[in-house]
Design an enzyme around this catalytic site. Structure first.
Site, PDB file in Angstrom:
ATOM      1  N   CYS A  56     -37.678  -4.850 -97.035  1.00 43.09           N
ATOM      2  CA  CYS A  56     -37.336  -4.381 -95.678  1.00 43.09           C
ATOM      3  C   CYS A  56     -37.051  -5.557 -94.743  1.00 43.09           C
ATOM      4  O   CYS A  56     -37.824  -6.518 -94.690  1.00 43.09           O
ATOM      5  CB  CYS A  56     -38.477  -3.539 -95.119  1.00 43.09           C
ATOM      6  SG  CYS A  56     -38.095  -2.829 -93.489  1.00 43.09           S
ATOM      7  N   ARG A  61     -39.431  -7.143 -89.049  1.00 43.86           N
ATOM      8  CA  ARG A  61     -40.323  -8.285 -88.838  1.00 43.86           C
ATOM      9  C   ARG A  61     -41.586  -8.109 -89.671  1.00 43.86           C
ATOM     10  O   ARG A  61     -42.176  -7.040 -89.711  1.00 43.86           O
ATOM     11  CB  ARG A  61     -40.687  -8.393 -87.350  1.00 43.86           C
ATOM     12  CG  ARG A  61     -41.529  -9.623 -87.011  1.00 43.86           C
ATOM     13  CD  ARG A  61     -41.569  -9.804 -85.499  1.00 43.86           C
ATOM     14  NE  ARG A  61     -42.212  -8.663 -84.845  1.00 43.86           N
ATOM     15  CZ  ARG A  61     -43.514  -8.576 -84.600  1.00 43.86           C
ATOM     16  NH1 ARG A  61     -44.322  -9.554 -84.958  1.00 43.86           N
ATOM     17  NH2 ARG A  61     -44.007  -7.516 -83.982  1.00 43.86           N
ATOM     18  N   ARG A 115     -45.268   7.347 -92.364  1.00 43.62           N
ATOM     19  CA  ARG A 115     -43.902   7.883 -92.417  1.00 43.62           C
ATOM     20  C   ARG A 115     -42.947   6.789 -92.894  1.00 43.62           C
ATOM     21  O   ARG A 115     -43.199   5.592 -92.689  1.00 43.62           O
ATOM     22  CB  ARG A 115     -43.469   8.397 -91.048  1.00 43.62           C
ATOM     23  CG  ARG A 115     -43.405   7.346 -89.964  1.00 43.62           C
ATOM     24  CD  ARG A 115     -43.096   7.934 -88.598  1.00 43.62           C
ATOM     25  NE  ARG A 115     -42.904   6.905 -87.580  1.00 43.62           N
ATOM     26  CZ  ARG A 115     -43.891   6.294 -86.946  1.00 43.62           C
ATOM     27  NH1 ARG A 115     -45.155   6.605 -87.215  1.00 43.62           N
ATOM     28  NH2 ARG A 115     -43.642   5.362 -86.044  1.00 43.62           N
ATOM     29  N   CYS A 142     -39.939   4.122 -93.265  1.00 40.60           N
ATOM     30  CA  CYS A 142     -39.168   3.263 -92.369  1.00 40.60           C
ATOM     31  C   CYS A 142     -37.722   3.749 -92.312  1.00 40.60           C
ATOM     32  O   CYS A 142     -37.120   4.088 -93.332  1.00 40.60           O
ATOM     33  CB  CYS A 142     -39.234   1.821 -92.885  1.00 40.60           C
ATOM     34  SG  CYS A 142     -38.130   0.676 -92.031  1.00 40.60           S
ATOM     35  N   CYS A 192     -35.202   0.687 -94.076  1.00 40.64           N
ATOM     36  CA  CYS A 192     -35.094   0.459 -95.527  1.00 40.64           C
ATOM     37  C   CYS A 192     -35.191   1.740 -96.343  1.00 40.64           C
ATOM     38  O   CYS A 192     -34.953   1.711 -97.549  1.00 40.64           O
ATOM     39  CB  CYS A 192     -36.158  -0.544 -95.977  1.00 40.64           C
ATOM     40  SG  CYS A 192     -37.872   0.065 -95.831  1.00 40.64           S
TER      41      CYS A 192
END
Length: 365
Positions: free
Chosen positions: A48, A51, A73, A75, A78
């Site tokens: 991903c 940050r 949940r 992302c 990604c």
């Protein structure tokens, strides 16, 4: 933020290697695991581009479905919930979804194999290889999670029993009582008869919460935020009388802080902790490990006379509510890796390094 029953679901085995993959954004590990970030409630692929989070706030899971069961949940960048690269992982994901769809009762291995087009024996092997547990153990964890949720909704035990698929009350008390740490009726009351006081102090590892009843210490948590620690204390027993009250507990808490500071080598505090018989056996064995030394999960299992119970030992360590007093940080993987630690691997490493530095040498004994 984890949902009920999440503590019974599998985590990855080699967290150090997973964290290294996250730091490198290694796309080759996509599909091998996902990582979840407690502060955001999101889980991601290793590659991903978001940050990088702080290591202490990251939890690793073998499958997106497990992360989702624990309340996270996917992302949006990604999309870790989409098709896996590894065909075996994708098969296991399909099996997990099939297990979760049978909320009315348990699904047999034969039925599950038919749904994912694998023989029962092959499915059992692949499922355990990917997740570390069997399909039945995954189904049990899902069912206990549903049971906890319904009991907290103030359902009657009988109503909750049949809603989550237990065929009889004897079956419920046989399985769920061990996983809840008490009878379902007691859990439903949310600890209403308990009076818990707690205090939060600064210690060499950040913030330390110590909670106790009139009988003894029931929780020792390590973290960075007082409110988060207090919320963790209240999560399992929402109806308990939980009160911030420093004075009655300061002596016990100060003893733990002094121990972490190297001023008090031995901790012998009274405990008031709910546990199964097996958990107690594991925790008592952990207290026998001298400071400055470690044992592997397999070695602890062998010391208990249960050489095949290394994974159950690891689960007992993960559910230890009184860290430091019960030194679960002294248990490591067979290859020398740290394994897991509820309060972060950095704290586990710091504890081990401090104890190793303070342990008397052979010449000084």
């Amino acid at each position: 933020m984890e949902r009920e029953g999440c503590d019974l679901l599998p985590r990855v085995r080699d967290e150090d290697a997973c964290w290294e993959a996250v730091l490198k954004r290694d796309a080759a590990r996509d599909g091998a695991f996902v990582y979840a970030v407690r502060s955001t409630g999101v889980y991601c692929r290793p590659s991903c581009p978001a940050r990088r989070p702080r290591r202490a706030g990251v939890v690793f899971y073998p499958l997106p479905e497990v992360a989702a069961r624990c309340g996270y949940r996917p992302c949006r960048r990604c999309r870790p919930d989409r098709e896996a690269l590894d065909p075996q992982v994708e098969l296991v994901r399909r099996a997990c979804r099939a297990i979760e769809a049978h909320a009315e009762g348990p699904v047999t291995l034969t039925e599950l194999g038919a749904e994912v087009e694998l023989s029962p024996a092959h499915l059992q092997r692949v499922f355990k290889k990917v997740t570390g547990i069997s399909p039945r153990q995954y189904a049990d964890a899902c069912r206990v999670g549903r049971l906890k949720a319904r009991l907290k909704e103030r359902r009657t035990v009988t109503m909750a029993l049949y809603e989550v698929g237990y065929g009889s009350s004897s079956r419920l008390y046989e399985q769920a009582s061990a996983q809840l740490g008490m009878t379902p009726g007691t859990y439903k009351r949310g600890g209403a008869t308990m009076a818990i006081r707690y205090v939060v102090l600064h210690c060499p590892l950040g913030r330390l919460l110590l909670a106790g009843t009139e009988r003894g210490v029931c929780a020792i948590y390590l973290g960075e935020d007082d409110e988060v620690l207090a919320a963790e204390l209240s999560r399992e027993f929402p109806a308990a009388a939980v009160e911030l009250a420093e004075e009655p507990l300061r002596g016990w808490a100060s003893a733990v802080v002094e121990h972490l500071s190297g001023q008090q080598p031995h901790l012998d505090l009274p405990l008031d902790v709910r546990a199964t018989a097996f958990q107690w056996r594991v925790w008592q064995e952990l207290r026998k490990i001298p400071a400055g030394q470690t044992r592997t999960y397999k070695e602890v299992a062998e010391a208990l006379g249960l050489p095949t119970a290394a994974r159950a030992v690891a689960r007992a360590c993960a559910t230890n509510p009184v860290s430091v007093v019960v030194p679960c940080h002294r248990v490591v993987r067979g290859d020398g890796g740290l394994g897991g630690y509820r309060w972060g691997l950095e704290r586990k490493q710091a504890l081990l390094e401090r104890e190793k530095g303070e342990a008397p040498s052979e010449e000084g004994r």
